[in-house]
Design an enzyme around this catalytic site. Sequence first.
Site, PDB file in Angstrom:
ATOM      1  N   CYS A  66     -48.507 -11.546 -12.069  1.00 31.38           N
ATOM      2  CA  CYS A  66     -48.256 -10.850 -13.329  1.00 31.38           C
ATOM      3  C   CYS A  66     -48.283 -11.743 -14.561  1.00 31.38           C
ATOM      4  O   CYS A  66     -49.059 -11.510 -15.486  1.00 31.38           O
ATOM      5  CB  CYS A  66     -46.906 -10.126 -13.264  1.00 31.38           C
ATOM      6  SG  CYS A  66     -46.868  -8.755 -12.080  1.00 31.38           S
ATOM      7  N   HIS A 124     -34.496 -21.306 -15.231  1.00 33.01           N
ATOM      8  CA  HIS A 124     -34.535 -22.306 -14.164  1.00 33.01           C
ATOM      9  C   HIS A 124     -35.798 -23.146 -14.341  1.00 33.01           C
ATOM     10  O   HIS A 124     -36.912 -22.637 -14.193  1.00 33.01           O
ATOM     11  CB  HIS A 124     -34.518 -21.635 -12.791  1.00 33.01           C
ATOM     12  CG  HIS A 124     -33.353 -20.715 -12.593  1.00 33.01           C
ATOM     13  ND1 HIS A 124     -32.070 -21.175 -12.395  1.00 33.01           N
ATOM     14  CD2 HIS A 124     -33.273 -19.360 -12.598  1.00 33.01           C
ATOM     15  CE1 HIS A 124     -31.246 -20.149 -12.277  1.00 33.01           C
ATOM     16  NE2 HIS A 124     -31.952 -19.039 -12.398  1.00 33.01           N
ATOM     17  N   LYS A 133     -43.471 -18.720  -5.818  1.00 32.18           N
ATOM     18  CA  LYS A 133     -42.022 -18.571  -5.781  1.00 32.18           C
ATOM     19  C   LYS A 133     -41.623 -18.297  -4.337  1.00 32.18           C
ATOM     20  O   LYS A 133     -42.471 -17.978  -3.497  1.00 32.18           O
ATOM     21  CB  LYS A 133     -41.561 -17.430  -6.694  1.00 32.18           C
ATOM     22  CG  LYS A 133     -42.081 -16.062  -6.276  1.00 32.18           C
ATOM     23  CD  LYS A 133     -41.598 -14.944  -7.199  1.00 32.18           C
ATOM     24  CE  LYS A 133     -40.143 -14.633  -6.973  1.00 32.18           C
ATOM     25  NZ  LYS A 133     -39.712 -13.416  -7.715  1.00 32.18           N
ATOM     26  N   LEU A 137     -41.308  -4.878 -11.001  1.00 31.80           N
ATOM     27  CA  LEU A 137     -40.869  -5.369  -9.699  1.00 31.80           C
ATOM     28  C   LEU A 137     -41.069  -6.872  -9.599  1.00 31.80           C
ATOM     29  O   LEU A 137     -42.122  -7.394  -9.965  1.00 31.80           O
ATOM     30  CB  LEU A 137     -41.657  -4.683  -8.573  1.00 31.80           C
ATOM     31  CG  LEU A 137     -41.697  -3.159  -8.585  1.00 31.80           C
ATOM     32  CD1 LEU A 137     -42.542  -2.651  -7.423  1.00 31.80           C
ATOM     33  CD2 LEU A 137     -40.280  -2.579  -8.508  1.00 31.80           C
TER      34      LEU A 137
END
Length: 459
Positions: A263, A254, A324, A153
């Site tokens: 993670c 990117h 993010k 995920l």
Amino acid sequence: MKICMIGAGYVGLVSAACFSDFGWVVTCVDKDPDRLADLKAGRSPIYEPGLEALMDRNIKAGRLLFTDKLGPAVADADVVFLAVGTPMRRGDGYADLSYVFSAVEDAAPHFQDFTVVTTKSTVPVGTSREIERRLKAKRPDADVAVCSNPEFLREGSAIQDFTHPDRVLVGTDDERAREVMARLYKPLALRGSPVMFVERESAELAKYAANAFLALKISFINEIADLCENLGADVQEVASAIGRDRRIGDKFLHPGPGYGGSCFPKDVSALIRTAREAKSPVSIIEQVERVNHERKLAMAIRIEEAAGGSVRGKTIAVLGLTFKPNTDDMRDAPSLVIVPMLQERGATIRACDPQGRRQAEPLLPGLTWCENANEAAEGADILVVLTEWNEFRALDLEGIRNLMGGRTVVDLRNAFDADRARDLGFDYSGIGRGKAAPGELDAKNRAGRPGAHPVQAAK
């Protein structure tokens, strides 16, 4: 089918909400009383788009339950998921499995009929077999099969990833467990999502390998971005060109200030330690870890260079602090390295983040918190983009220019239109957007770009 989800953190809560939306009855077990009160009221302790609406729908339908009573939830379950934290262990970088084994010990006395115990947490290779050994030692009479079912995920897109996965991976060597897990994921299989059954060790390793490969892609494009700056190429054009190759793909190409989150850092570290213990070192992945650490240092130096060589006495507006967009997660965010370095070198930081303040505030003392980008930019000498939230991409740059005291913009996510920013009079620098003229290349190669090697530049 009835499910017990031990742990209502990011993985556990998203998985529980999605399973309940399939029609299964899911009981989440969590020990924190304040967290439990929020969950029962339909309030998510994490920011994930769409999660609270999903929780609310299934709580009202009676399919999503929350409790601190482990025994009844385990006794009633067909599948017990272990979704507790496996943070990086201090000292050696290995995954800390204490929460996993504690959950196993607590659950063991309560198994009744045949039950599938499944690790949803990211765990090192061999953990499923160790769980099985511990269960047999504590409850030799229990009819239990242990599986590995790692999650894939992305924070900010977790519900879409769960309900429309590239694959569902199940590690088991028990035929009854295979039947139970196939039934559990039948709603996804009917939509065409492949459910793959493999050995437990393969499932455990695949999770680490996937994250390490994605971390490698990020580090690769970051180094290519630096090369673009020295050669006059544009990394976005390069990334678009190579990303069209189906063997490569355009995801995770990117450039930016380095990877972070819950993670990649811990999984890369755990894989390195696992490989060393197996006497099969993964030198490429070791380099990825080193490059990512140095990347964050280099970005602070880049900001300092853009400020004329010193940020002392300068006010810097920092847009975005989370690792993010579309998450409030601050774990291993580049901002945790970059912002303190700027503060140590004498800068005053004015920051804003659409969702990150609650998590970031105790980790980044000494900031001035602002409600939005305009407030942060007011009077600032330098504007820095650290996280590419959509609302930052849509900023009125002309208005920002009129608010700022200086004209320097360091866009570490390439969120702005570079030509537009320069036309407005900004001294703009992005990542990998090199425009060196041919005559400049020899001089650059002779002199070296300042700060190109972060370790040397930091000395």
